[in-house]
Design a protein around this motif. Structure first.
Motif, PDB file in Angstrom:
ATOM      1  N   UNK A  32       0.838  -1.185   0.000  1.00  0.00           N
ATOM      2  CA  UNK A  32       0.000   0.000   0.000  1.00  0.00           C
ATOM      3  C   UNK A  32       0.874   1.236   0.000  1.00  0.00           C
ATOM      4  N   UNK A  61      -0.493 -10.069  -7.421  1.00  0.00           N
ATOM      5  CA  UNK A  61      -0.098  -8.709  -7.063  1.00  0.00           C
ATOM      6  C   UNK A  61      -1.319  -7.953  -6.576  1.00  0.00           C
ATOM      7  N   UNK A  62      -1.237  -7.387  -5.390  1.00  0.00           N
ATOM      8  CA  UNK A  62      -2.358  -6.612  -4.849  1.00  0.00           C
ATOM      9  C   UNK A  62      -1.858  -5.267  -4.339  1.00  0.00           C
ATOM     10  N   UNK A  63      -1.616  -4.325  -5.208  1.00  0.00           N
ATOM     11  CA  UNK A  63      -1.136  -3.037  -4.717  1.00  0.00           C
ATOM     12  C   UNK A  63      -2.290  -2.072  -4.439  1.00  0.00           C
ATOM     13  N   UNK A  64      -2.253  -1.424  -3.308  1.00  0.00           N
ATOM     14  CA  UNK A  64      -3.237  -0.405  -2.978  1.00  0.00           C
ATOM     15  C   UNK A  64      -2.554   0.939  -3.136  1.00  0.00           C
ATOM     16  N   UNK A  65      -3.103   1.773  -4.013  1.00  0.00           N
ATOM     17  CA  UNK A  65      -2.472   3.059  -4.294  1.00  0.00           C
ATOM     18  C   UNK A  65      -3.479   4.143  -3.951  1.00  0.00           C
ATOM     19  N   UNK A 102       2.684   9.237  -7.763  1.00  0.00           N
ATOM     20  CA  UNK A 102       2.834   7.804  -7.507  1.00  0.00           C
ATOM     21  C   UNK A 102       2.955   7.083  -8.841  1.00  0.00           C
ATOM     22  N   UNK A 103       3.923   6.220  -8.921  1.00  0.00           N
ATOM     23  CA  UNK A 103       4.050   5.407 -10.132  1.00  0.00           C
ATOM     24  C   UNK A 103       4.191   3.958  -9.715  1.00  0.00           C
ATOM     25  N   UNK A 104       3.443   3.124 -10.369  1.00  0.00           N
ATOM     26  CA  UNK A 104       3.480   1.702 -10.019  1.00  0.00           C
ATOM     27  C   UNK A 104       3.533   0.889 -11.296  1.00  0.00           C
ATOM     28  N   UNK A 105       4.411  -0.086 -11.335  1.00  0.00           N
ATOM     29  CA  UNK A 105       4.304  -1.012 -12.459  1.00  0.00           C
ATOM     30  C   UNK A 105       4.608  -2.432 -12.024  1.00  0.00           C
ATOM     31  N   UNK A 106       3.987  -3.348 -12.717  1.00  0.00           N
ATOM     32  CA  UNK A 106       4.178  -4.756 -12.373  1.00  0.00           C
ATOM     33  C   UNK A 106       4.223  -5.568 -13.650  1.00  0.00           C
ATOM     34  N   UNK A 107       5.079  -6.565 -13.653  1.00  0.00           N
ATOM     35  CA  UNK A 107       5.148  -7.449 -14.818  1.00  0.00           C
ATOM     36  C   UNK A 107       5.217  -8.896 -14.343  1.00  0.00           C
ATOM     37  N   UNK A 108       4.913  -9.775 -15.241  1.00  0.00           N
ATOM     38  CA  UNK A 108       5.026 -11.199 -14.965  1.00  0.00           C
ATOM     39  C   UNK A 108       5.809 -11.838 -16.087  1.00  0.00           C
TER      40      UNK A 108
END
Lengths: 497, 378
Positions: A391, A420-424, A433-439
């Motif tokens: 978070x 992935x469980x991001x709370x922004x 805020x910058x968020x990135x996710x990859x698989x």
């Protein structure tokens, strides 16, 4: 690589070459233990407090926590599955028998042998190697060892005392430094913060206490080694680290436990306090027993770790390499209160077989121009489940605050899960805020390319995973980083094919 | 189950006391009543309702403060079958839909929809038919509404949901193999409290596109669930919203890859001004065996005032290894440098900001004119 790092290497994955991917730290030490009967009520909490000869304020503090805990429901929101824990079947205190040791000479030789087996010499370096410690001792590591519930020995005390650094067991700190403990204990993780933190507050048996005075750079790395030995015990240690104005400390934590078919609970609380211009770096290599290939046994690692950047320009950095435990459920977090304070979270979490991990961080931006960086690398293999949960919150006062989050997952095999469980959450326009996710996965092409160059598949996977984790490893103290990479390699053995 | 009241029986009881409407008597409401009896209704602070005060919606439900439209507004192109949900033919179409497109346990408000259902329409696009124009769905004459869209194999249609009022609207769609459904939703600013669920199943090589433009409401919650149920299915969701005042918009989107070889794209752009609150939870789920799935989600948000709030939660839940999944999320402010650049070219600040917002939202808008009419962009 220094001798110390070898010791740490052995701690995290002792003698990998010889033992293959078996869990090397899984032996049991036969010592007489003073263990409370299973169960938890006021009597037990009073008994723990009495055993530790605590002042009455501490006893009351624990009882308050117990009463709050008794009213709390068991949390079930994490992406992990396990049978209900019977909290009345756990013994909440276990200590090697005998009176509390006042020096290393009084420590049970069996306990000392256990730590030696794990590769941690409790005796100070000079005594261990028969040589004088070099004048420049920055590479030395002072160790606080926690065996089941109690701290059995803390090394390098005098050297640290010269610098004014207090590094001792929590029990000792409650006796010797009550003012500091009363001021800060529970100030970052309050008693009713969550179910397991409340439980810990009621029954915590020992842990490490660190105080680094103003404008002091702690002369060596500090380290705690946790070891669960007794059966049917839970380990509930409490760590409190305070870096006063302008202070710096780097702290390492390592964990092991015997192989047992039952699950054992580890519910620790770690609190960090960084005052103005202070910096705390906290590194964890967690290698609790993960259970066998079929998911029997293993540690439930339900830990609350949180740091508070109270002062301006303070900094707290968490690095964790999580390869052990049947279930890992923790979120090392930072409360960014001071202006321009900085929070960092670097994590590698590897799960295999039937391991489960739900881990990540919380960055709470309160002060202006606060910054946080999150880099999380999850690797799932076998039939394991690996979740990142985080978070990032920008409160209204966090003008000009900044966050960058990157969380990447690597899947090895088709029966595992990566989540992935991001709370922004943002409440003000000037924060970014910058968020990135990859698989991704270890691809056939990558493996083929490596094999073509004569690298066997197992090594190739280790190499690819190592590259995947590089952003995190580079934040670990150097020797730790090398060993973390090796630990991953060992953990991955048998994961390919 | 998390998110449902254990002890909130009183609310559930009160809702059950409202009884069922006599509308569409063929609809078996037993499972719906049982669900509410057994599990209650989502309560305040439940995880799925973190950012929407669901009790305010219940207030609207219980007070009956619904002001539904008097009559149905529906526009149909040639070759498309549409029947009132009350008719026996609608019952047949529900049977043709096959298994439910969503799990009732996960969407308990849909149970309430069934009990209180008062208006609905079932639409079928026969196999191979490319509808010559859009199906426009405006007002339906009840607070609780249901829409079923069946796009048969290789058929094509555009469905436009135009602004209307409701308390709860449930839209189910099935796109059979090779079919294509383009779905546009326009949600006008409203002082009402509205919840909706869109649940879509796309079968092999079928395609579903959703373009949603929204202004907020006093309380507006959109649950969207798209399942890629057949090999090679494709889903694209675009959402653009602009909130001001104390408006509220909560989008809960889940794209579930249940079969191999599916592709999904989600693009969201939102602006929150005033004291508004914008929420986007966007989940990508890859079921075991859904190899070669390709899923992407991007959400970008602008906070235009000190008192607005944005909550984003892009989630990944992945149970297959040979997949390509990513998501990205940003929250920030209107770029002052860009505004300065506009102004240096003689464009006043208000217009500069408006142009900036337009460009920003444009990425998630396909029908600019409709968006302008709605007032999402100027």
């Amino acid at each position: 690589m220094s001798e110390q790092s070898n010791e740490l290497a052995d701690l995290v994955g002792q003698d990998h070459a010889a033992t293959g991917h078996e869990y090397a730290a899984g032996f049991v030490t036969e010592i007489e233990a003073d263990t409370l009967p299973p169960g938890l009520d006021e009597q037990v909490v009073r008994a723990i407090s009495a055993k530790k000869d605590e002042p009455s304020w501490m006893t009351q503090w624990r009882l308050d926590a117990l009463r709050r805990w008794q009213r709390m429901p068991t949390p079930r929101w994490a992406h992990v599955q396990f049978p209900d824990i019977d909290f009345q079947s756990i013994s909440y205190f276990s200590a090697p028998k005998g009176t509390a040791p006042t020096s290393l000479d009084e420590v049970d030789p069996e306990v000392l042998r256990t730590y030696e087996k794990l590769g941690i010499p409790l005796h100070e370096r000079a005594a261990l190697a028969g040589v004088e410690a070099p004048a420049d001792t920055t590479s030395n590591v002072a160790v606080d060892a926690i065996f089941d519930s109690v701290s059995v020995a803390t090394t390098f005390k005098e050297r640290l005392a010269e610098a004014g650094v207090i590094f001792c067991s929590m029990s000792e700190a409650i006796r010797e430094h009550p003012d500091l403990v009363r001021k800060y204990l529970g100030s970052v993780v309050p008693k009713p913060d969550n179910f397991y933190a409340a439980l810990n507050s009621a029954v915590f048996s020992d842990g490490s206490f660190v105080y680094v005075p103003k404008n002091t750079r702690c002369p060596m790395e500090l380290s705690t080694i946790f070891r669960i030995n007794e059966k049917n015990t839970g380990q509930f240690e409490r760590t409190l680290i305070i870096a006063d104005e302008g202070a710096y400390v780097s702290y390492l934590e390592g964990c092991t436990a015997p192989m047992r078919d039952d699950n054992q609970l580890h519910a620790a609380v770690v609190e960090l306090v960084a005052l103005t211009d202070a910096e705390i770096k906290y590194s964890t290599v967690q290698n609790w027993y993960p259970g066998d290939d079929e998911g029997n046994g293993g540690i439930y690692n339900f830990v609350t770790k949180r740091g508070a950047c109270l002062g301006d320009r303070s900094k707290i950095s968490w690095t964790q390499v999580e390869t052990g435990s049947a279930i890992t459920w923790k979120y090392p977090s930072v409360i960014l209160r001071g202006a321009d304070s900085v929070g960092e979270f670097y994590s590698v979490a590897l799960t295999r077989n039937l391991q489960q991990a739900d881990t990540g961080t919380k960055m709470t931006h309160i002060g202006p121009r606060t910054k946080s960086t999150i880099v999380s690398k999850g690797i799932s293999a076998g039939r394991s489940q690996n979740s990142y949960r985080g978070r990032v919150r920008m409160n209204p006062g966090a003008k000009g605050a900044r966050n960058y989050t990157q969380c990447d997952s690597l899947l090895i095999g088709d029966s595992c899960g990566a989540h992935t469980f991001p709370y922004i959450e943002s409440k003000l326009p000037t924060a970014v805020i910058e968020h990135e996710a990859t698989t991704s996965r270890v691809s056939e092409e990558q493996l083929f390319l490596c094999q073509q160059r004569g690298i066997d598949p197992e090594k190739a996977v280790a190499m690819i995973v190592n590259g995947f984790c590089r952003d995190v490893f580079r934040t670990l103290p150097m020797e730790f980083a090398v060993e973390a990479a090796k630990l991953l390699e060992v953990s991955l053995e048998g994961a390919v094919g | 189950m998390a998110g449902l009241t254990a002890d909130g029986a009183s609310l559930a009881e009160r809702v059950l006391e409202l009884g069922t409407t006599g509308y569409a008597p063929w609809l078996d409401r037993t499972p719906h009543r049982k669900l509410i009896e057994a599990r209650g209704l989502p309560k305040l602070r439940a995880e799925a309702w973190r950012h929407t005060n669901v009790t305010r919606w219940y207030d609207a439900v219980l007070s009956g403060a619904e002001t539904p439209a008097k009559r149905t507004r529906l526009e149909l192109p040639e070759g498309v079958e549409a029947v009132d949900f009350e008719s026996v033919r609608a019952c047949e179409l529900v049977a043709q839909r096959g298994e439910e497109t969503f799990s009732l346990a996960a969407h308990p408000l849909a149970a309430l929809n069934a009990l209180r259902l008062g208006a609905g329409v079932a639409i079928r696009i026969p196999a191979g038919v490319a509808a010559p124009g859009p199906v426009r769905i405006g007002d339906l004459p009840a607070a609780y509404q249901r829409i079923l869209v069946i796009v048969e194999a290789d058929a094509r249609v555009e469905v436009i949901e135009e602004p209307s009022t409701y308390t709860h609207r449930l839209l189910e769609a099935v796109v059979q193999p090779g079919g294509r459904l383009s779905h546009r939703r326009q949600q006008a600013a409203s002082s009402g409290r509205e919840c909706s669920l869109v649940a879509v199943r796309t079968e092999a090589d079928a395609r579903y596109d959703l373009a949603q433009t929204a202004l907020g409401a006093d309380l507006r919650r959109n649950d969207i669930l798209a399942t890629l149920a057949g090999d090679g299915a494709a889903v694209e969701i675009r959402g653009a919203w602009r909130l001001d005042g104390s408006r509220h918009l909560d989008n809960q989107v889940a794209v579930r890859h249940a079969a191999p070889g599916g592709t999904s794209r989600q693009t969201y752009r939102g602006v929150a001004d005033g004291r508004s609150r914008a929420v986007l939870n966007g989940r990508i789920e890859i079921a075991p065996g859904a190899q070669h799935s390709d899923a992407m989600l991007s959400t970008k948000n602008l906070l235009a005032s000190d008192t607005a709030e944005v909550y984003a939660k892009p989630e990944l839940t992945i149970y297959a290894n040979d997949v390509k999944c990513s998501h990205g999320a940003t929250i920030g402010a209107i770029d002052d440098d860009a505004v300065h650049y506009f102004r240096s070219r003689g464009i006043d600040e208000r217009r500069a900001r408006s142009l900036f917002v337009r460009g920003f939202l444009r990425e998630a808008i396909d029908d600019v004119e409709a968006a302008q009419r709605l007032g999402v962009i100027q």
